[in-house]
Design a protein around this motif. Structure first.
Motif, PDB file in Angstrom:
ATOM      1  N   VAL A   1       0.863  -1.184   0.000  1.00  0.00           N
ATOM      2  CA  VAL A   1       0.000   0.000   0.000  1.00  0.00           C
ATOM      3  C   VAL A   1       0.899   1.232   0.000  1.00  0.00           C
ATOM      4  O   VAL A   1       2.088   1.153   0.321  1.00  0.00           O
ATOM      5  CB  VAL A   1      -0.945   0.041   1.222  1.00  0.00           C
ATOM      6  CG1 VAL A   1      -1.907  -1.128   1.212  1.00  0.00           C
ATOM      7  CG2 VAL A   1      -0.142   0.049   2.524  1.00  0.00           C
ATOM      8  N   LYS A   2       0.349   2.388  -0.341  1.00  0.00           N
ATOM      9  CA  LYS A   2       1.139   3.624  -0.383  1.00  0.00           C
ATOM     10  C   LYS A   2       1.044   4.406   0.920  1.00  0.00           C
ATOM     11  O   LYS A   2       1.943   5.185   1.249  1.00  0.00           O
ATOM     12  CB  LYS A   2       0.696   4.488  -1.549  1.00  0.00           C
ATOM     13  CG  LYS A   2       1.017   3.883  -2.917  1.00  0.00           C
ATOM     14  CD  LYS A   2       0.609   4.823  -4.050  1.00  0.00           C
ATOM     15  CE  LYS A   2       0.982   4.231  -5.401  1.00  0.00           C
ATOM     16  NZ  LYS A   2       0.616   5.121  -6.524  1.00  0.00           N
ATOM     17  N   ALA A   3      -0.045   4.202   1.667  1.00  0.00           N
ATOM     18  CA  ALA A   3      -0.229   4.956   2.904  1.00  0.00           C
ATOM     19  C   ALA A   3      -0.975   4.109   3.919  1.00  0.00           C
ATOM     20  O   ALA A   3      -1.781   3.241   3.557  1.00  0.00           O
ATOM     21  CB  ALA A   3      -0.997   6.249   2.634  1.00  0.00           C
ATOM     22  N   ALA A   4      -0.723   4.362   5.202  1.00  0.00           N
ATOM     23  CA  ALA A   4      -1.340   3.578   6.261  1.00  0.00           C
ATOM     24  C   ALA A   4      -2.862   3.696   6.243  1.00  0.00           C
ATOM     25  O   ALA A   4      -3.572   2.760   6.647  1.00  0.00           O
ATOM     26  CB  ALA A   4      -0.796   4.028   7.614  1.00  0.00           C
ATOM     27  N   GLU A   5      -3.374   4.826   5.769  1.00  0.00           N
ATOM     28  CA  GLU A   5      -4.828   5.040   5.737  1.00  0.00           C
ATOM     29  C   GLU A   5      -5.527   4.052   4.800  1.00  0.00           C
ATOM     30  O   GLU A   5      -6.744   3.845   4.920  1.00  0.00           O
ATOM     31  CB  GLU A   5      -5.138   6.474   5.305  1.00  0.00           C
ATOM     32  CG  GLU A   5      -4.732   7.546   6.315  1.00  0.00           C
ATOM     33  CD  GLU A   5      -3.218   7.758   6.349  1.00  0.00           C
ATOM     34  OE1 GLU A   5      -2.711   8.252   7.372  1.00  0.00           O
ATOM     35  OE2 GLU A   5      -2.543   7.416   5.338  1.00  0.00           O
ATOM     36  N   GLU A   6      -4.793   3.460   3.882  1.00  0.00           N
ATOM     37  CA  GLU A   6      -5.381   2.483   2.965  1.00  0.00           C
ATOM     38  C   GLU A   6      -5.599   1.122   3.620  1.00  0.00           C
ATOM     39  O   GLU A   6      -6.316   0.280   3.075  1.00  0.00           O
ATOM     40  CB  GLU A   6      -4.477   2.311   1.742  1.00  0.00           C
ATOM     41  CG  GLU A   6      -4.283   3.553   0.911  1.00  0.00           C
ATOM     42  CD  GLU A   6      -3.319   3.305  -0.242  1.00  0.00           C
ATOM     43  OE1 GLU A   6      -3.294   2.163  -0.742  1.00  0.00           O
ATOM     44  OE2 GLU A   6      -2.589   4.232  -0.621  1.00  0.00           O
ATOM     45  N   ILE A   7      -4.984   0.898   4.768  1.00  0.00           N
ATOM     46  CA  ILE A   7      -5.057  -0.404   5.434  1.00  0.00           C
ATOM     47  C   ILE A   7      -6.370  -0.508   6.200  1.00  0.00           C
ATOM     48  O   ILE A   7      -6.694   0.364   7.011  1.00  0.00           O
ATOM     49  CB  ILE A   7      -3.869  -0.594   6.398  1.00  0.00           C
ATOM     50  CG1 ILE A   7      -2.550  -0.442   5.641  1.00  0.00           C
ATOM     51  CG2 ILE A   7      -3.946  -1.947   7.083  1.00  0.00           C
ATOM     52  CD1 ILE A   7      -1.333  -0.421   6.541  1.00  0.00           C
ATOM     53  N   PRO A   8      -7.165  -1.566   5.983  1.00  0.00           N
ATOM     54  CA  PRO A   8      -8.404  -1.730   6.762  1.00  0.00           C
ATOM     55  C   PRO A   8      -8.088  -1.880   8.250  1.00  0.00           C
ATOM     56  O   PRO A   8      -6.985  -2.282   8.635  1.00  0.00           O
ATOM     57  CB  PRO A   8      -9.002  -3.024   6.191  1.00  0.00           C
ATOM     58  CG  PRO A   8      -8.359  -3.197   4.855  1.00  0.00           C
ATOM     59  CD  PRO A   8      -6.993  -2.622   4.984  1.00  0.00           C
TER      60      PRO A   8
END
Length: 514
Positions: A428-435
């Motif tokens: 992923v490119k950013a932690a916010e993309e992680i569920p």
């Protein structure tokens, strides 16, 4: 984690037993032998040495049996996972006979211990049945029949199973195999070790091991155990950095526990010859509704850290089981475990190849963990007592099996390929993309970061670099762990080490760097 149908984290064994947690080691001590790991290998070795009058200290990171022993399907068998055709090719006629006789002796010793120590663990002798590959010819089965006979096995070829066929057609019957409840057995074994003067400490992480005439085991709490001999019985060795880990590969295997009517499937061990192969056994159970049986089926293996599709594997395993066992009512449990596959099909039990004469290891179980654990107890006791053992050369961790060179090269290339992840981007490119309640590896400059986003959305970061030999870990969504695809080190979602060969946590990130 391991899940049952109610959402709890439990294998079929842990669902019925609350394993004890011995007190941590609080002061420095001395013993004849210090054993690291309270699974089947560690406790078997402690018991055998205590019976010889040796003083024993056993150190366990968590609870008794909290490693791979609680994830076993608990087959007690001398029918080798690799098959006797392959074992004879790799180790010769003598090696195949020693493999068969050593596993048979391990079952006999467990049976004797159960009787003498009065351990209530559902031990019973049963038959084992080996079936041909689905849709395959019978030639491979016939070859295995002849190789098993040459290895001294008691085996009978049947045109059709007298019980329930996994596949149509002939099968091989191996009498006097066995099964038991592994954790109840370990509880009884731990009690027997205590009665013979052995000391067991839980919640005690081993920080380092130093060899020498008076070897030392240093713990995270600062206490040190000195001993004349040290045994690392930790599923995969934490005392050897390289030598043993180039000769075995870590695999994840998957298991389901299905509820079936009592007696609907005769108790036996069942195996097929598919790739990956399947294995089945029956365990009795009960609840407030009465008696029932649990059909335990496993398979769908893959190399650790090199796949993240557990749901699909569980689904395939369930479908495979339902196609053959129509009496299945529902799936009660499902769990996974890690198996160390030696390059030549035989475990590594003996002197640490990278250490001194008084440091010993037991690893490379190849799906034979319960009998390998008892073999370790017998063989390591003989070595420590300076007695000859006919099995020592077969299990010698320093051995070189030239006929396994092809598999060795293949595994080495596979390990090397995992380091390519260093030059790729993150998943992923950013932690916010992680569920939420999930993890992923992301790139931050030159660093790779293992990021876990908890159920509240808070982010926890660790280095994605395995502290063993620098491979990059992968997220395991099924168990919510970080797994190393090179040598099988595993870490919980917050980066705490839970399985070697790494012996320290994933490094903390500071200002975006390690």
């Amino acid at each position: 984690m391991v899940h049952n149908s109610s959402g709890q984290t439990s294998s079929v064994w842990m669902a019925t037993v609350d394993m004890p947690q011995p007190a941590p080691l609080a002061q420095s001590l001395h013993a004849d032998v210090c054993i690291i790991g309270a699974g089947i290998a560690g406790l078997s070795t402690a018991y055998c040495l205590a019976c010889e009058g040796k003083s024993v200290i056993l150190l366990e990171d968590g609870r008794i049996g909290s490693g791979m022993t609680q994830r076993t399907t608990a087959h007690l068998s001398n029918v080798m996972d690799e098959g006797y055709v392959e074992i004879e090719r790799l180790h010769g006629h003598k090696g195949a006979r020693l493999a068969a006789s050593s596993h048979a002796a391990a079952i006999d010793r467990i049976e004797k211990i159960v009787a003498e120590e009065r351990i209530a663990c559902d031990f019973e002798r049963i038959d084992g049945y080996l079936f041909s590959k689905s849709g395959g010819s019978n030639e491979t089965l016939d070859d295995e029949f002849l190789a098993a006979q040459c290895a001294g096995m008691r085996v009978e070829r049947l045109e059709r199973s007298p019980v329930i066929p996994l596949e149509a057609g002939p099968c091989l019957r191996f009498p006097r195999q066995a099964q038991f409840h592994p954790l109840r057995y370990l509880i009884g074994l731990a009690g027997a070790v205590h009665r013979r003067g052995g000391q067991i400490f839980g919640g005690t992480h081993v920080k380092s091991v130093k060899d020498g005439p008076q070897a030392q085991v240093e713990t995270d709490g600062g206490a040190i155990v000195t001993a004349g001999a040290i045994v690392a019985a930790t599923n995969t060795s934490i005392v050897d950095t390289v030598a043993i880990h180039t000769k075995q590969a870590p695999y994840m295997t998957y298991v389901i526990g299905a509820r079936i009517p009592t007696g609907s499937v005769p108790k036996a061990l069942y195996w097929d010859m598919d790739d990956p192969y399947h294995y089945v056994r029956i365990q009795s159970g009960s609840d407030r509704d009465g008696q029932y049986d649990v059909l335990i089926a496993g398979g769908e293996d893959h190399k650790t850290g090199q796949a993240d599709d557990a749901e699909m594997r569980y689904a395939r395993l369930e479908q495979w089981a339902r196609d053959r066992f129509r009496m299945i009512e529902r799936i009660e449990y499902r769990w996974s475990g890690q198996v160390m596959e030696p390059v030549d099909g035989i475990g590594f039990i003996g002197h640490d190849p990278g250490g001194s004469e008084n440091v010993y290891i037991a690893t490379g179980d190849s799906g034979m963990g319960m009998t390998h654990g008892m073999i370790a107890g017998i063989l390591l006791t003989d070595l420590i007592m300076k007695r000859d053992c006919p099995w020592s050369s077969l299990y010698d961790p320093s051995r070189k099996t030239l006929r396994a060179a092809g598999q060795y090269a293949k595994d080495t290339l596979n390990m090397a390929a995992q380091y390519v992840d260093w030059v790729t981007g993150g998943s992923v490119k950013a932690a916010e993309e992680i569920p939420k309640d999930s993890g992923a590896v992301l790139r931050r400059g030159l660093a790779k970061v293992a990021v876990y986003r908890d159920q509240m959305g808070l982010v926890h970061e660790r280095s994605a670099v395995c502290p063993h030999l620098g491979c990059l870990v992968s997220w395991n969504a099924n168990e919510k762990t970080w797994d190393c695809p090179c040598h099988g080190s595993r870490f919980d979602k917050l980066g705490t080490v839970i399985n070697g060969p790494a012996n320290s946590d994933l490094a903390l990130m500071k200002n975006g760097q390690e």
